[in-house]
Motif scaffolding. Structure first.
Motif, PDB file in Angstrom:
ATOM      1  N   TRP A 126       0.825  -1.213   0.000  1.00 36.56           N
ATOM      2  CA  TRP A 126       0.000   0.000   0.000  1.00 36.56           C
ATOM      3  C   TRP A 126       0.859   1.262   0.000  1.00 36.56           C
ATOM      4  CZ3 TRP A 126      -1.167   3.257   4.498  1.00 36.56           C
ATOM      5  CH2 TRP A 126      -2.106   4.257   4.195  1.00 36.56           C
ATOM      6  N   ILE A 127       1.947   1.233   0.785  1.00 37.06           N
ATOM      7  CA  ILE A 127       2.812   2.411   0.900  1.00 37.06           C
ATOM      8  C   ILE A 127       3.646   2.621  -0.362  1.00 37.06           C
ATOM      9  CG2 ILE A 127       4.779   3.400   2.149  1.00 37.06           C
ATOM     10  CD1 ILE A 127       3.708   2.056   4.673  1.00 37.06           C
ATOM     11  N   LEU A 128       4.267   1.539  -0.851  1.00 35.56           N
ATOM     12  CA  LEU A 128       5.205   1.676  -1.958  1.00 35.56           C
ATOM     13  C   LEU A 128       4.531   1.724  -3.325  1.00 35.56           C
ATOM     14  CD1 LEU A 128       8.149  -0.683  -0.901  1.00 35.56           C
ATOM     15  CD2 LEU A 128       7.906   1.783  -0.541  1.00 35.56           C
ATOM     16  N   PHE A 129       3.461   0.956  -3.497  1.00 34.69           N
ATOM     17  CA  PHE A 129       2.874   0.814  -4.827  1.00 34.69           C
ATOM     18  C   PHE A 129       1.477   1.420  -4.934  1.00 34.69           C
ATOM     19  CE2 PHE A 129       5.554  -2.994  -3.965  1.00 34.69           C
ATOM     20  CZ  PHE A 129       6.647  -2.585  -4.710  1.00 34.69           C
ATOM     21  N   ASP A 130       1.021   2.030  -3.831  1.00 34.61           N
ATOM     22  CA  ASP A 130      -0.258   2.750  -3.832  1.00 34.61           C
ATOM     23  C   ASP A 130      -1.407   1.877  -4.330  1.00 34.61           C
ATOM     24  OD1 ASP A 130      -1.854   4.945  -3.333  1.00 34.61           O
ATOM     25  OD2 ASP A 130      -1.654   5.734  -5.368  1.00 34.61           O
ATOM     26  N   LEU A 131      -1.456   0.642  -3.822  1.00 36.92           N
ATOM     27  CA  LEU A 131      -2.536  -0.256  -4.220  1.00 36.92           C
ATOM     28  C   LEU A 131      -3.849   0.166  -3.560  1.00 36.92           C
ATOM     29  CD1 LEU A 131      -0.966  -3.827  -4.104  1.00 36.92           C
ATOM     30  CD2 LEU A 131      -1.148  -2.263  -6.010  1.00 36.92           C
ATOM     31  N   PRO A 132      -4.954   0.038  -4.271  1.00 35.21           N
ATOM     32  CA  PRO A 132      -6.259   0.397  -3.696  1.00 35.21           C
ATOM     33  C   PRO A 132      -6.771  -0.679  -2.745  1.00 35.21           C
ATOM     34  CG  PRO A 132      -6.551  -0.406  -5.935  1.00 35.21           C
ATOM     35  CD  PRO A 132      -5.062  -0.352  -5.690  1.00 35.21           C
ATOM     36  N   ILE A 133      -6.111  -0.798  -1.607  1.00 39.58           N
ATOM     37  CA  ILE A 133      -6.456  -1.835  -0.636  1.00 39.58           C
ATOM     38  C   ILE A 133      -7.632  -1.364   0.218  1.00 39.58           C
ATOM     39  CG2 ILE A 133      -5.620  -3.162   1.337  1.00 39.58           C
ATOM     40  CD1 ILE A 133      -2.840  -2.988   0.186  1.00 39.58           C
TER      41      ILE A 133
END
Length: 255
Positions: A126-133
């Motif tokens: 979530w932090i590094l790849f900005d996934l829509p978790i």
């Protein structure tokens, strides 16, 4: 039984607290997979049939957690072999604790460990790849991982109890683990456009394939019938069977 299992879990937790370095290394293992392995597979998947370029990280992130569950739980039986060798089980079996509690107490510790590893993967992704978790997707995927951990740890401990020898146990687990992992599509999803037809059909006969599809579906929020309902049913069935097998074997072998 639940009280006995909780007491055994607490004893395992106390042992883990005495080895913080080992616990830290085990929890940090997902970072290696996420940072070194996942980018390579994302590049491959973006050029593969049946995958949109933007979905690769959403596919790989839950896959890494399932793979960590698989690798960690499959070799959980070493702990039982150590207990056999040091006489811990000999002392435990004279206590009034239920035999099922001896199994479930150790399984609970493994579930907590894999849950921490999975949360580490989600947080870093979530932090590094900005996934829509999403919270719902994360909790459901953690639940899938917990049930799979329960299943595989029960099977591993049961196999160790039957083998009673590290060389035999290692051979049995390694022989079964490799084809199950490759055919599950955990590391690289097996799709009709990518795999030969015979390999795709063979992969659908592997229960872990349905579990991997279920984890991806819950993580991304795509609640289609086949991955969620079928995958959930498969996971529940193998979980019940593994716990039944483990409990039955413990009752027979630890008397």
């Amino acid at each position: 039984m639940l009280r006995d299992a909780t007491l055994i879990f607490r004893s395992e937790l106390l042992l883990a607290r005495r080895s913080p370095a080992r616990v830290g290394l085990e929890i940090s293992q997902p970072l290696t997979w996420l940072l070194l392995f996942a980018p390579l597979m994302v590049g491959v998947m973006q050029e593969s049939p049946d995958f949109r370029s933007g979905s690769a990280w959403m596919v790989m992130t839950p896959a890494i957690t399932i793979y960590l569950v698989l690798m960690g739980s499959a070799f959980a039986g070493y702990k039982l072999l150590s207990d056999l060798g040091t006489g811990v089980l000999e002392r435990m079996r004279v206590t009034p604790a239920s035999r099922a509690a001896l199994l479930l107490g150790n399984v609970m510790m493994r579930v907590v460990q894999t849950a921490l590893q999975s949360m580490m993967v989600f947080l870093v992704a979530w932090i590094l790849f900005d996934l829509p978790i999403t919270v719902t997707g994360t909790l459901l995927t953690l639940a899938v991982g917990a049930l799979l951990t329960l299943t595989l740890t029960s099977c591993s401990i049961t196999v160790a109890l039957l083998a009673k020898s590290e060389p035999i146990f290692t051979t049995m687990i390694s022989t079964g683990l490799l084809p199950l992992t490759l055919l599950s599509g955990i590391l690289m999803p097996i799709t009709p456009g990518l795999a030969p037809e015979w390999l795709y059909i063979l992969s659908r006969c592997n229960p872990l394939t349905w579990v991997a599809d279920l984890a991806r579906a819950t993580f991304t929020g795509h609640y289609a019938f086949q991955p969620v309902v079928v995958g959930g049913a498969v996971l529940l069935v193998i979980t019940v069977l593994s716990v039944w097998w483990g409990t039955r074997t413990f009752n027979r072998e630890i008397i």
